[in-house]
Design an enzyme around this catalytic site. Structure first.
Site, mmCIF file in Angstrom:
data_model
loop_
_atom_site.group_PDB
_atom_site.id
_atom_site.type_symbol
_atom_site.label_atom_id
_atom_site.label_comp_id
_atom_site.label_asym_id
_atom_site.label_seq_id
_atom_site.Cartn_x
_atom_site.Cartn_y
_atom_site.Cartn_z
ATOM 1 N N TYR A 33 0.674 -1.006 0.213
ATOM 2 C CA TYR A 33 -0.008 0.190 0.520
ATOM 3 C C TYR A 33 1.400 1.121 -0.055
ATOM 4 O O TYR A 33 2.325 1.545 0.238
ATOM 5 C CB TYR A 33 -0.743 -0.060 1.324
ATOM 6 C CG TYR A 33 -0.511 0.577 1.928
ATOM 7 C CD1 TYR A 33 -0.738 1.094 3.237
ATOM 8 C CD2 TYR A 33 0.876 -0.579 3.432
ATOM 9 C CE1 TYR A 33 0.014 2.059 3.963
ATOM 10 C CE2 TYR A 33 1.050 -0.389 4.226
ATOM 11 C CZ TYR A 33 0.441 1.339 4.872
ATOM 12 O OH TYR A 33 1.562 1.514 6.274
ATOM 13 N N ARG A 52 7.272 3.840 -4.838
ATOM 14 C CA ARG A 52 8.201 3.246 -3.857
ATOM 15 C C ARG A 52 7.358 1.980 -4.353
ATOM 16 O O ARG A 52 7.008 0.257 -3.528
ATOM 17 C CB ARG A 52 7.639 4.039 -3.072
ATOM 18 C CG ARG A 52 8.333 2.551 -1.192
ATOM 19 C CD ARG A 52 8.350 3.517 -0.076
ATOM 20 N NE ARG A 52 6.726 4.719 0.084
ATOM 21 C CZ ARG A 52 6.337 4.900 0.980
ATOM 22 N NH1 ARG A 52 7.537 5.130 2.244
ATOM 23 N NH2 ARG A 52 5.502 5.442 1.679
ATOM 24 N N ARG A 101 -8.042 -21.143 -1.130
ATOM 25 C CA ARG A 101 -7.460 -20.722 -0.248
ATOM 26 C C ARG A 101 -5.910 -21.132 -0.353
ATOM 27 O O ARG A 101 -6.413 -22.739 0.046
ATOM 28 C CB ARG A 101 -8.113 -20.570 1.238
ATOM 29 C CG ARG A 101 -6.692 -20.151 2.212
ATOM 30 C CD ARG A 101 -7.811 -20.125 3.785
ATOM 31 N NE ARG A 101 -6.427 -19.706 4.782
ATOM 32 C CZ ARG A 101 -5.573 -20.127 5.459
ATOM 33 N NH1 ARG A 101 -5.189 -20.948 4.772
ATOM 34 N NH2 ARG A 101 -4.660 -19.387 5.732
ATOM 35 N N HIS A 103 -1.382 -21.446 0.267
ATOM 36 C CA HIS A 103 -0.333 -20.346 0.983
ATOM 37 C C HIS A 103 0.185 -20.167 -0.164
ATOM 38 O O HIS A 103 0.992 -19.270 -0.356
ATOM 39 C CB HIS A 103 0.324 -20.970 1.805
ATOM 40 C CG HIS A 103 -0.294 -20.798 3.025
ATOM 41 N ND1 HIS A 103 -1.229 -21.532 3.779
ATOM 42 C CD2 HIS A 103 0.403 -20.672 4.424
ATOM 43 C CE1 HIS A 103 -1.579 -21.471 4.864
ATOM 44 N NE2 HIS A 103 -0.535 -20.384 5.383
ATOM 45 N N LYS A 149 6.480 -1.961 2.183
ATOM 46 C CA LYS A 149 5.604 -1.223 2.844
ATOM 47 C C LYS A 149 3.651 -2.125 2.425
ATOM 48 O O LYS A 149 3.365 -1.728 1.375
ATOM 49 C CB LYS A 149 5.117 0.479 1.882
ATOM 50 C CG LYS A 149 3.910 0.817 2.681
ATOM 51 C CD LYS A 149 4.469 2.092 2.771
ATOM 52 C CE LYS A 149 2.991 3.559 3.124
ATOM 53 N NZ LYS A 149 3.925 3.257 4.908
ATOM 54 N N GLU A 181 12.660 2.987 14.435
ATOM 55 C CA GLU A 181 11.518 3.800 14.066
ATOM 56 C C GLU A 181 10.630 4.489 14.606
ATOM 57 O O GLU A 181 10.485 3.050 15.342
ATOM 58 C CB GLU A 181 11.523 3.078 12.275
ATOM 59 C CG GLU A 181 11.064 2.517 12.908
ATOM 60 C CD GLU A 181 10.144 2.083 10.813
ATOM 61 O OE1 GLU A 181 10.455 2.992 9.691
ATOM 62 O OE2 GLU A 181 10.865 1.192 10.002
ATOM 63 N N LEU A 205 11.107 1.802 6.997
ATOM 64 C CA LEU A 205 10.695 1.873 5.880
ATOM 65 C C LEU A 205 11.309 3.416 5.615
ATOM 66 O O LEU A 205 11.199 4.184 6.040
ATOM 67 C CB LEU A 205 8.997 2.062 6.236
ATOM 68 C CG LEU A 205 8.436 2.290 4.513
ATOM 69 C CD1 LEU A 205 8.288 1.702 3.690
ATOM 70 C CD2 LEU A 205 7.362 2.353 4.949
#
Length: 288
Positions: A33, A52, A101, A103, A149, A181, A205
């Site tokens: 995101y 990014r 579903r 993995h 991110k 951070e 990040l």
């Protein structure tokens, strides 16, 4: 005006936008995101945010669903459809919704899920600028690729909640004796007039706002040290700041209940806050 979102190629009212329960973002936190601030209808460093996003997609091996130019064009439409002005864009890409579903990655050709939405940009608490804010320290329990991110933010969520429950605005993450951070921010420590911040690596990040602050600091001839920050440096700091796209530069005047420096936003923060506001004005005018 009802909020408009972009979902998989369409602009829709917020309450009409839905994704499958099989979406891997929902089931695995398998996505990335960005958050982009908008001032007077202009994105702050939109290109850098999209670049990014691309690095994050590459890092977890999601195919790019559109070009940089297409991303920017779509976001400009989203801003306009939501009335322009000051906004905060949230942009998310997941690995999509396969038939079952599992993995393992879904079958080749499974399209990523692309969501973009926008909300009015929340005003920054002016009390922070007058008297500073408080932070607490917590152990850094996140995974080892913090440079990506991703939407899997449970470690960050738990750290921020611990801060909230202690009456603080942010949690400063400590790992191996170093201040790294914030739970949702980059960290700056000011000592003897120099700005210290953790260098870019998998441990943090690399914030777009962080990069802008360092760029502005160098233009102001303020010394910058991108190097490890021992916890002892945090405890003896003259000033502490945290930064993010929507909160800008927040002066931290108490850490774990102890006063930082003189207990008020310091002179280096004052200079950087002024420089940042001047840059924002250029963004508003479409000149940056």
């Amino acid at each position: 005006m009802a909020a408009t979102v972009y979902l998989n190629g369409q602009f829709l009212p917020l309450d009409a936008a839905c994704v499958s329960v099989l979406d891997r973002g929902f089931l695995f936190g398998d996505g990335v995101y960005e958050v982009i601030p908008v001032y007077s209808g202009h994105m702050l460093r939109g290109v850098e945010h999209i670049e990014r996003l691309g690095r994050s997609m590459d890092g977890i091996r999601i195919d790019h669903p559109m070009s940089r130019a297409a991303w920017l064009a779509m976001l400009e439409q989203l801003i306009e459809r939501n009335g322009g002005g000051d906004q905060a864009i949230y942009l998310q890409v997941t690995r999509g919704a396969p038939p079952k579903r599992d993995h393992a990655f879904p079958p080749a050709g499974t399209p990523p899920t692309v969501l973009a939405m926008s909300n009015p940009l929340a005003p920054i608490d002016e009390a922070w600028h007058r008297q500073g804010a408080e932070a607490v320290t917590v152990p850094d329990l996140r995974w080892q690729r913090c440079d990506l991110k991703t939407i899997q933010l449970l470690g960050n969520v738990l750290a921020r909640q611990q801060a909230v429950e202690q009456g603080a605005v942010e949690a400063i993450l400590l790992r191996d004796g170093q201040a790294i951070e914030g739970a949702a921010s980059n960290l700056f420590i000011i000592k003897d007039g120099a700005i210290h911040t953790t260098p870019k690596s998998a441990a943090i990040l690399g914030g777009i706002t962080r990069d802008l602050i360092l760029e502005l600091a160098r233009a102001e001839a303020i010394p910058v040290r991108e190097e490890g920050m021992p916890e002892a440096l945090l405890r003896s700091a003259d000033e502490v700041w945290v930064s993010s796209s929507t909160r800008e530069i927040v002066p931290i005047t108490r850490v774990d209940g102890q006063t930082v420096g003189e207990g008020k936003p310091g002179p280096v923060w004052q200079r950087m806050h002024a420089a940042y506001q001047a840059f924002k004005q250029k963004v508003r005018e479409g000149k940056a």
